[in-house]
Write a protein that holds these residues in place. Structure first.
Motif, PDB file in Angstrom:
ATOM      1  N   TRP A  22     -18.628  -0.674   4.314  1.00 45.50           N
ATOM      2  CA  TRP A  22     -17.204  -0.861   4.034  1.00 45.50           C
ATOM      3  C   TRP A  22     -16.962  -0.836   2.529  1.00 45.50           C
ATOM      4  O   TRP A  22     -17.719  -1.424   1.747  1.00 45.50           O
ATOM      5  CB  TRP A  22     -16.707  -2.172   4.639  1.00 45.50           C
ATOM      6  N   LEU A  23     -15.901  -0.143   2.136  1.00 44.62           N
ATOM      7  CA  LEU A  23     -15.519  -0.016   0.739  1.00 44.62           C
ATOM      8  C   LEU A  23     -14.131  -0.618   0.526  1.00 44.62           C
ATOM      9  O   LEU A  23     -13.253  -0.492   1.388  1.00 44.62           O
ATOM     10  CB  LEU A  23     -15.502   1.454   0.307  1.00 44.62           C
ATOM     11  N   PHE A  24     -13.946  -1.229  -0.636  1.00 43.17           N
ATOM     12  CA  PHE A  24     -12.673  -1.847  -0.990  1.00 43.17           C
ATOM     13  C   PHE A  24     -12.287  -1.413  -2.391  1.00 43.17           C
ATOM     14  O   PHE A  24     -13.144  -1.292  -3.271  1.00 43.17           O
ATOM     15  CB  PHE A  24     -12.777  -3.375  -0.947  1.00 43.17           C
ATOM     16  N   ALA A  25     -11.000  -1.183  -2.602  1.00 39.16           N
ATOM     17  CA  ALA A  25     -10.516  -0.898  -3.947  1.00 39.16           C
ATOM     18  C   ALA A  25     -10.728  -2.119  -4.821  1.00 39.16           C
ATOM     19  O   ALA A  25     -10.532  -3.256  -4.384  1.00 39.16           O
ATOM     20  CB  ALA A  25      -9.039  -0.513  -3.904  1.00 39.16           C
ATOM     21  N   GLY A  26     -11.126  -1.896  -6.081  1.00 40.50           N
ATOM     22  CA  GLY A  26     -11.470  -3.003  -6.943  1.00 40.50           C
ATOM     23  C   GLY A  26     -10.456  -3.325  -8.009  1.00 40.50           C
ATOM     24  O   GLY A  26     -10.745  -4.096  -8.924  1.00 40.50           O
ATOM     25  N   LEU A  62       9.404  -3.163   2.661  1.00 36.13           N
ATOM     26  CA  LEU A  62       8.222  -3.117   3.515  1.00 36.13           C
ATOM     27  C   LEU A  62       7.017  -3.523   2.666  1.00 36.13           C
ATOM     28  O   LEU A  62       6.514  -2.747   1.859  1.00 36.13           O
ATOM     29  CB  LEU A  62       8.038  -1.704   4.079  1.00 36.13           C
ATOM     30  N   MET A  63       6.578  -4.745   2.822  1.00 37.14           N
ATOM     31  CA  MET A  63       5.475  -5.299   2.037  1.00 37.14           C
ATOM     32  C   MET A  63       4.176  -5.137   2.810  1.00 37.14           C
ATOM     33  O   MET A  63       3.959  -5.783   3.838  1.00 37.14           O
ATOM     34  CB  MET A  63       5.742  -6.783   1.738  1.00 37.14           C
ATOM     35  N   LEU A  64       3.300  -4.272   2.310  1.00 37.02           N
ATOM     36  CA  LEU A  64       2.033  -4.020   2.984  1.00 37.02           C
ATOM     37  C   LEU A  64       0.948  -4.954   2.445  1.00 37.02           C
ATOM     38  O   LEU A  64       0.822  -5.132   1.236  1.00 37.02           O
ATOM     39  CB  LEU A  64       1.603  -2.564   2.791  1.00 37.02           C
ATOM     40  N   PRO A  65       0.155  -5.538   3.335  1.00 34.37           N
ATOM     41  CA  PRO A  65      -0.873  -6.495   2.904  1.00 34.37           C
ATOM     42  C   PRO A  65      -2.161  -5.803   2.448  1.00 34.37           C
ATOM     43  O   PRO A  65      -2.435  -4.653   2.787  1.00 34.37           O
ATOM     44  CB  PRO A  65      -1.115  -7.322   4.165  1.00 34.37           C
ATOM     45  N   ASP A  66      -2.947  -6.552   1.697  1.00 35.35           N
ATOM     46  CA  ASP A  66      -4.217  -6.077   1.171  1.00 35.35           C
ATOM     47  C   ASP A  66      -5.243  -5.929   2.292  1.00 35.35           C
ATOM     48  O   ASP A  66      -5.287  -6.720   3.244  1.00 35.35           O
ATOM     49  CB  ASP A  66      -4.713  -7.092   0.131  1.00 35.35           C
ATOM     50  N   LYS A  67      -6.110  -4.934   2.147  1.00 33.95           N
ATOM     51  CA  LYS A  67      -7.183  -4.679   3.107  1.00 33.95           C
ATOM     52  C   LYS A  67      -8.116  -5.876   3.266  1.00 33.95           C
ATOM     53  O   LYS A  67      -8.649  -6.123   4.368  1.00 33.95           O
ATOM     54  CB  LYS A  67      -7.969  -3.452   2.645  1.00 33.95           C
ATOM     55  N   VAL A  68      -8.307  -6.641   2.205  1.00 31.12           N
ATOM     56  CA  VAL A  68      -9.287  -7.731   2.265  1.00 31.12           C
ATOM     57  C   VAL A  68      -8.885  -8.828   3.251  1.00 31.12           C
ATOM     58  O   VAL A  68      -9.744  -9.571   3.736  1.00 31.12           O
ATOM     59  CB  VAL A  68      -9.537  -8.358   0.873  1.00 31.12           C
ATOM     60  N   HIS A  69      -7.600  -8.948   3.574  1.00 31.64           N
ATOM     61  CA  HIS A  69      -7.175  -9.974   4.533  1.00 31.64           C
ATOM     62  C   HIS A  69      -7.806  -9.747   5.910  1.00 31.64           C
ATOM     63  O   HIS A  69      -7.985 -10.693   6.675  1.00 31.64           O
ATOM     64  CB  HIS A  69      -5.661  -9.967   4.681  1.00 31.64           C
ATOM     65  N   PHE A  70      -8.119  -8.497   6.221  1.00 36.63           N
ATOM     66  CA  PHE A  70      -8.617  -8.158   7.550  1.00 36.63           C
ATOM     67  C   PHE A  70     -10.137  -8.040   7.600  1.00 36.63           C
ATOM     68  O   PHE A  70     -10.727  -8.181   8.666  1.00 36.63           O
ATOM     69  CB  PHE A  70      -7.974  -6.851   8.014  1.00 36.63           C
ATOM     70  N   TYR A  71     -10.750  -7.781   6.464  1.00 42.23           N
ATOM     71  CA  TYR A  71     -12.188  -7.520   6.444  1.00 42.23           C
ATOM     72  C   TYR A  71     -12.898  -8.323   5.356  1.00 42.23           C
ATOM     73  O   TYR A  71     -13.879  -7.867   4.772  1.00 42.23           O
ATOM     74  CB  TYR A  71     -12.428  -6.008   6.263  1.00 42.23           C
ATOM     75  N   GLU A  72     -12.430  -9.534   5.117  1.00 37.55           N
ATOM     76  CA  GLU A  72     -13.038 -10.385   4.095  1.00 37.55           C
ATOM     77  C   GLU A  72     -14.515 -10.619   4.382  1.00 37.55           C
ATOM     78  O   GLU A  72     -15.342 -10.692   3.457  1.00 37.55           O
ATOM     79  CB  GLU A  72     -12.296 -11.719   4.011  1.00 37.55           C
ATOM     80  N   ASN A 119      -8.919  -0.968  14.549  1.00 34.82           N
ATOM     81  CA  ASN A 119      -9.044  -1.097  13.106  1.00 34.82           C
ATOM     82  C   ASN A 119      -7.688  -0.967  12.435  1.00 34.82           C
ATOM     83  O   ASN A 119      -6.836  -0.172  12.868  1.00 34.82           O
ATOM     84  CB  ASN A 119      -9.995  -0.040  12.546  1.00 34.82           C
ATOM     85  N   VAL A 120      -7.496  -1.725  11.378  1.00 36.58           N
ATOM     86  CA  VAL A 120      -6.262  -1.691  10.607  1.00 36.58           C
ATOM     87  C   VAL A 120      -6.398  -0.733   9.428  1.00 36.58           C
ATOM     88  O   VAL A 120      -5.463  -0.026   9.073  1.00 36.58           O
ATOM     89  CB  VAL A 120      -5.909  -3.105  10.108  1.00 36.58           C
ATOM     90  N   PHE A 121      -7.572  -0.709   8.816  1.00 34.10           N
ATOM     91  CA  PHE A 121      -7.870   0.206   7.717  1.00 34.10           C
ATOM     92  C   PHE A 121      -9.112   1.004   8.062  1.00 34.10           C
ATOM     93  O   PHE A 121      -9.950   0.567   8.862  1.00 34.10           O
ATOM     94  CB  PHE A 121      -8.117  -0.568   6.406  1.00 34.10           C
ATOM     95  N   TYR A 122      -9.240   2.169   7.415  1.00 36.36           N
ATOM     96  CA  TYR A 122     -10.468   2.932   7.549  1.00 36.36           C
ATOM     97  C   TYR A 122     -11.569   2.305   6.698  1.00 36.36           C
ATOM     98  O   TYR A 122     -11.305   1.689   5.668  1.00 36.36           O
ATOM     99  CB  TYR A 122     -10.235   4.388   7.146  1.00 36.36           C
ATOM    100  N   ARG A 123     -12.789   2.496   7.143  1.00 42.31           N
ATOM    101  CA  ARG A 123     -13.943   1.840   6.523  1.00 42.31           C
ATOM    102  C   ARG A 123     -14.131   2.245   5.054  1.00 42.31           C
ATOM    103  O   ARG A 123     -14.374   1.392   4.199  1.00 42.31           O
ATOM    104  CB  ARG A 123     -15.198   2.190   7.341  1.00 42.31           C
TER     105      ARG A 123
END
Length: 308
Positions: A22-26, A62-72, A119-123
C-alpha cells in the motif's frame, strides 16, 4: 492532485510506502492540524457562499476524506496518525456546517463502503475506487434533492450509465515515485472503469443545472460526474485539472469562464480535500506557481466574477 513537491509539518517525503504494497501520498501531515488555516478557509468559502446565494446559486461543498482514515493499519510501523488528525475531518465538517455551508459527511459514506467489503481507495493510487465515487455521487444527489426543490431541465436528460470494464495498470503513486524495480515488485492492480453509454457524452447539449468543480478525483475516469448526473436525472457539467492546482483556482477558473457567464447553474458542487483544506490560495510551495495568489486577490476576483 498529483504533486511534485514535498510539504508536511512532520517532514514527510513525497510517498509513504506502507505494508502489503500500500502506498500513501506524503504531502499531508499525519500528526499536525492547523485550526487557524482551517478557519481562514472556512471564512473564504462562507463569503463565496454568500455571493453565490445572492445570485440564486446553491453551493454544495464536497469534502473528501484522506486515504489514511481507511487504511491506517497499513501505514509503516514508524508512521502513526495522531488523535488530532483522526478528528481533522470532523473538525472541518463541523466548522463548515456552523458557517451555514451545505455539505455532508462523506467520511461516513465511505466507511459504509468499506464496511461492505469494498475498497475505498486503490492500493498504489491516491484516487478512490468506482464504488467510493458512486456512493459519494449518490450522497451528493441526496444533498441536492434536499436543498433544491426542483432542478431545471427535463426528466430523462441524465447520463445513462454504461457497462463496466477492467484495466490492469500501476497506480499513480507507483508510476510517479517508484523505481522500475520497485514497481515490478509492488505490481499492477485492477481498476474497474465504467464505459460511457453508447451515444451519450457527459456534457449534454442542454444547459446543466449542476456544475462540479474539483481535481482529479471527480474526473470522468473514476465515474463520479456520470453517476451524479444519472442520480439527479439531469446533465452535469464539469471542470477539473490534474496536478497541484488546488481547489481555489479551479473554482475561480469556472466562475471567470464564459460557461458560467452564459448559464450559471442552480447548484455548484465544489470538491475539496481534507489534507490540504487549511491551505488557501496563497499557499506558495503547495500549489503550482501559476495557481498561487494572495487571498485578497482571489476573493476580489471571485466577487467580480459573480457580480460583474
Amino acid at each position: 492532485m498529483t504533486a511534485a513537491f514535498a510539504w508536511a509539518a512532520d517532514g514527510s517525503a513525497l510517498i509513504i510506502k506502507g505494508k502489503e504494497g500500500w502506498l500513501f501520498a506524503g504531502w499531508g501531515s499525519l500528526t499536525h492540524v492547523d485550526p487557524a488555516g482551517i478557519d481562514k478557509s472556512v471564512r473564504m468559502i462562507a463569503r463565496t457562499n454568500e455571493l453565490l446565494a445572492s445570485k440564486g446559486i446553491r453551493l454544495e461543498v464536497l469534502m473528501l476524506p484522506d486515504k489514511v482514515h481507511f487504511y491506517e493499519s497499513l501505514l509503516p510501523d514508524d508512521r502513526q496518525v495522531s488523535p488530532e488528525v483522526r478528528q481533522r475531518y470532523q473538525l472541518i465538517l463541523g466548522k463548515l456546517q456552523q458557517a451555514g455551508i451545505a455539505t455532508f459527511d462523506d467520511l461516513a459514506v465511505l466507511r459504509s463502503v468499506q464496511a461492505s467489503g469494498k475498497n475505498v481507495f486503490y492500493r498504489t493510487d491516491q484516487h478512490w475506487t468506482q464504488d467510493a465515487a458512486d456512493a459519494t455521487a449518490l450522497a451528493t444527489a441526496d444533498a441536492i434533492r434536499r436543498d433544491v426543490a426542483q432542478l431545471a431541465g427535463q426528466s430523462g436528460s441524465g447520463t445513462a450509465l454504461g457497462d463496466t470494464t477492467k484495466e490492469r495498470r500501476y497506480g499513480d503513486l507507483a508510476e510517479l515515485f517508484l523505481t522500475p524495480e520497485e514497481k515490478k515488485k509492488i505490481g499492477r492492480e485492477i481498476y474497474t472503469i465504467r464505459r460511457q453509454a453508447e451515444g451519450q457524452g457527459l456534457l449534454d447539449d442542454a444547459p446543466a443545472p449542476v456544475h462540479v468543480t474539483g481535481h482529479s478525483m471527480v474526473q470522468p475516469y473514476f465515474g463520479f460526474p456520470q453517476k451524479l448526473s444519472n442520480a439527479i436525472d439531469r446533465p452535469v457539467s464539469l471542470n477539473w485539472k490534474p496536478g497541484n492546482i488546488g481547489p481555489w483556482v479551479m473554482l475561480l477558473e469556472y466562475l471567470e469562464s464564459p460557461a458560467f457567464r452564459q448559464h450559471s447553474p442552480q447548484v455548484l458542487v465544489w470538491q475539496m480535500y481534507e489534507p490540504n483544506f487549511n491551505q488557501g490560495p496563497d499557499a506558495a510551495g503547495l500549489w503550482d506557481n501559476a495557481s498561487v495568489m494572495p487571498d485578497d486577490e482571489w476573493m476580489q476576483r471571485v466577487t467580480r466574477a459573480i457580480n460583474p
